[in-house]
Enzyme design. Structure first.
Site, short mmCIF file in Angstrom:
data_model
loop_
_atom_site.label_atom_id
_atom_site.label_comp_id
_atom_site.label_asym_id
_atom_site.label_seq_id
_atom_site.Cartn_x
_atom_site.Cartn_y
_atom_site.Cartn_z
N GLY A 15 8.29 2.34 3.71
CA GLY A 15 7.73 2.12 5.03
C GLY A 15 8.31 0.86 5.64
CB SER A 16 7.21 -1.11 8.52
OG SER A 16 5.93 -1.56 8.12
CB VAL B 68 3.24 -2.15 5.83
CG1 VAL B 68 2.35 -1.59 4.74
CG2 VAL B 68 2.56 -2.00 7.19
N GLY B 69 5.36 -3.66 3.89
CA GLY B 69 5.94 -3.88 2.57
C GLY B 69 5.69 -5.30 2.06
CD GLU C 30 14.35 1.61 -1.45
OE1 GLU C 30 14.96 1.34 -0.39
OE2 GLU C 30 14.82 1.37 -2.58
CB CYS D 99 15.02 3.60 6.44
SG CYS D 99 15.57 4.77 5.20
P1 NAP Z 1 4.42 1.44 8.15
O1 NAP Z 1 3.82 0.95 9.40
O2 NAP Z 1 4.86 0.46 7.14
O3 NAP Z 1 3.36 2.44 7.49
C1 NAP Z 1 3.57 3.09 6.27
C2 NAP Z 1 2.23 3.55 5.70
O4 NAP Z 1 1.55 2.46 5.09
C3 NAP Z 1 1.29 4.11 6.75
O5 NAP Z 1 0.62 5.21 6.22
C4 NAP Z 1 0.39 2.94 7.01
O6 NAP Z 1 -0.84 3.31 7.58
C5 NAP Z 1 0.24 2.38 5.63
N1 NAP Z 1 -0.24 0.99 5.61
C6 NAP Z 1 -0.41 0.14 6.65
N2 NAP Z 1 -0.88 -1.05 6.23
C7 NAP Z 1 -1.00 -0.94 4.89
C8 NAP Z 1 -1.43 -1.85 3.87
N3 NAP Z 1 -1.81 -3.11 4.14
N4 NAP Z 1 -1.42 -1.42 2.58
C9 NAP Z 1 -1.00 -0.19 2.29
N5 NAP Z 1 -0.60 0.72 3.19
C10 NAP Z 1 -0.59 0.34 4.49
O7 NAP Z 1 5.69 2.34 8.42
P2 NAP Z 1 5.97 3.26 9.65
O8 NAP Z 1 6.20 2.37 10.83
O9 NAP Z 1 4.98 4.31 9.76
O10 NAP Z 1 7.36 3.91 9.15
C11 NAP Z 1 8.59 3.49 9.61
C12 NAP Z 1 9.19 2.39 8.74
O11 NAP Z 1 9.50 2.89 7.46
C13 NAP Z 1 10.49 1.89 9.29
O12 NAP Z 1 10.52 0.47 9.24
C14 NAP Z 1 11.54 2.46 8.37
O13 NAP Z 1 12.72 1.74 8.30
C15 NAP Z 1 10.83 2.49 7.07
N6 NAP Z 1 11.43 3.49 6.19
C16 NAP Z 1 12.17 3.04 5.13
C17 NAP Z 1 12.82 3.95 4.29
C18 NAP Z 1 13.64 3.46 3.11
O14 NAP Z 1 13.99 4.27 2.24
N7 NAP Z 1 13.99 2.19 3.03
C19 NAP Z 1 12.67 5.31 4.53
C20 NAP Z 1 11.90 5.74 5.62
C21 NAP Z 1 11.28 4.80 6.43
P3 NAP Z 1 -1.04 3.16 9.17
O15 NAP Z 1 -0.24 4.25 9.80
O16 NAP Z 1 -2.51 3.32 9.35
O17 NAP Z 1 -0.55 1.80 9.58
#
Ligand code: NAP
Ligand code: MG
Length: 486
Positions: A231-232, A235-236, A253, A287
């Site tokens: 994810g982002s 949050v990571g 990741e 990503c």
């Molecule tokens: P995100 O905001 O990080 O959310 C990912 C998930 O984590 C969501 O279900 C989110 O819930 C949950 N979350 C939020 N806060 C959390 C916490 N404190 N503890 C645990 N879980 C929590 O990611 P996104 O914006 O939906 O996805 C896009 C991002 O993912 C981009 O930055 C992209 O680059 C990255 N990504 C990386 C890869 C890789 O392989 N490197 C692959 C795909 C995507 P909520 O929706 O309620 O916030």
């Protein structure tokens, strides 16, 4: 297309059995139309507690299951993925806004990953080391972590969930998957059913749809031995902090702001084709998306022309209604974010050569010229179908520009001289670099992952998955007891 069947999972979560979610409920929204496709049950903290309890109980029996039986179940998972492809792909298209070829590719890739995972249980699990003590044998072996929590994103929900779920299961762990609420059917609920039908023992895999609160409860649960999060970066970082404090294994990741470097001797026809694919595939919501196009001055004009021609040909629309190249962005917030980044960059002097006009959740393939390193189109992860082009003069300048980003996921270098491109590539702070190709590349037998703000150095795929989803243990065995000085 008919409204998909929802009755099995509506309002429910999977803890080995389908049970009613104790948390809230959320609509499953089709991003292309705004239609509600069903109602999701959202897992709350109590659901997480219950899930961890059941998973921890089921895990030792699963780890003790003969390796060939574990392999057989995973092969059956692969077979069922193919058998149920139509349903999984329909959901990928409608729930996630994927175009059918993207959904089909993701299904095939998941199928291959399942077969790769099925080959893991039969691999050697350790090594034998010599000992200075007569009569002693030193075994060093991999053992399961126990309960692994997987938090997967919405953009490639099947693939990015399964790349952790499959190897973690293959190596004897129980898994709790928390799919994103925006992709929970295709990336979770259908999988729960599929793994159960493949013969996975009850309680070994759980699916808990939810958002931040559900994820946070999973991360903070002391009974979860590892978190695999995709994810982002924002949050990571929070998850990394929590896991660090708890001394919990964590694979992160995260985001990217991936550069394509076009040298002055590059084949521009091929480079622009790679660039269009890398920038616009799945509406740029990847990503590894090619989010910065660094082009040597001499060829910049021609590159922009060729890329803009390709972008202008791409059709945007509802992928469930007919053939399009780009579907909708996942939600209004993402669409507004992409628009804001483009508008702010244009206000700072960039030019939208093609695209740049949002229509609700639909955003066209956009090429920005005149992008400088101070503009948000250069500094930010856009996660949309935008190709910002920045001009450079020397190879040194190109390297400095690439490395100026805190992210370090993927990069690509185009040039006629492999020696020059390689010399440049090896100086990039990027976990993955592709010469004469584009940034969106994933071969599951090769370890995948990023550097810097793109992750904590964890890798998925091939030999790396053994390292990620196990812990190791030294067992020494003496033939008989010995006497120490006291
Ligand atoms: P995100 O905001 O990080 O959310 C990912 C998930 O984590 C969501 O279900 C989110 O819930 C949950 N979350 C939020 N806060 C959390 C916490 N404190 N503890 C645990 N879980 C929590 O990611 P996104 O914006 O939906 O996805 C896009 C991002 O993912 C981009 O930055 C992209 O680059 C990255 N990504 C990386 C890869 C890789 O392989 N490197 C692959 C795909 C995507 P909520 O929706 O309620 O916030
Ligand atoms: Mg989010």
């Amino acid at each position: 297309m008919n409204a998909p069947a929802t009755s099995r999972w509506e309002g429910r979560i999977f803890l080995g059995d389908w049970v009613a979610a104790r948390g809230s409920s959320l609509p499953v929204v089709e991003p292309a139309t705004g239609a509600t496709l069903g109602m999701l049950g959202i897992a709350n903290g109590e659901d997480v507690d219950e899930s961890v309890r059941i998973a921890a109980e089921a895990q030792p029996g699963w780890a003790a299951t003969a390796f060939d039986r574990r392999a057989e179940i995973l092969r059956e998972v692969a077979r069922l993925l193919k058998e149920r492809a139509a349903e999984l792909n329909d959901w990928n298209i409608r729930e996630c806004g994927s175009i059918p070829p993207k959904a089909e590719w993701e299904l095939q890739a998941s199928y291959e990953q399942a077969h790769m995972a099925a080959a893991m249980p039969m691999q050697a699990i350790g090594q034998v080391f010599p000992s200075s003590m007569p009569g002693r044998s030193n075994y060093w072996q991999r053992i399961p972590i126990g309960v692994v929590g997987v938090i997967a994103p919405w953009n490639f929900p099947l693939l990015l969930g399964l790349r952790s779920v499959l190897p973690a299961l293959a190596l004897g762990n129980a898994v709790i998957l928390k799919p994103d609420a925006q992709s929970a059917v295709c990336g979770g609920l259908l999988l729960a059913e599929l793994f159960a039908d493949a013969g996975l023992p009850q309680g070994v895999l759980h699916v808990l749809p939810g958002g931040g609160a559900t994820g946070d409860a999973l991360v903070k649960h002391p009974g979860v031995g590892m978190i695999s999060f995709t994810g982002s970066t924002a949050v990571g970082r929070q998850i990394g902090e929590t896991c660090g404090r708890m001394l919990k294994k964590v694979a992160l990741e995260l985001g990217g702001n991936n550069a394509m470097v076009i040298l002055d001797d590059a084949d521009l026809d091929s480079a622009s084709s790679c660039a269009a694919w890398g920038a616009f595939l799945h509406q740029g919501q990847i990503c590894m998306q090619a989010g910065r196009h660094l082009v040597q001055r001499k060829v910049a004009g021609r590159y922009i022309e060729l890329l803009a021609e390709r972008a202008a040909r791409l059709v945007v629309g509802n992928p469930a209604a007919g053939p399009v190249h780009l579907g909708p962005l996942i939600n209004d917030r993402q669409a507004e974010k992409v628009e804001a980044i483009v508008q702010r960059s244009v206000a700072m002097g960039a030019k939208a050569v093609v695209g740049g006009n949002r229509q609700g959740r639909f955003y066209p393939a956009t090429v920005l010229s005149g992008v400088t390193p101070d503009m948000p189109a250069f500094t930010d992860e856009i996660f949309g179908p935008v190709a910002p082009v920045t001009v450079f003069d020397s190879d040194e300048e190109a390297i400095a520009l690439v490395n100026s980003s805190p992210y370090g996921l993927a990069a690509a270098v185009h040039g006629a001289s492999a020696a020059r491109a390689l010399a440049l590539a090896s100086r990039l702070k990027s976990g993955m670099v592709h010469v004469n190709d584009q940034t969106v590349n994933n071969e599951f037998q090769v370890p995948f992952g990023g550097m810097g703000a793109s992750g904590n150095g964890g890798r998925f795929g091939g030999p790396a998955s053994f390292e990620e989803f196990t812990q190791s243990q030294w067992i020494s065995v003496m033939e008989r007891g010995i006497q120490y000085p006291f």
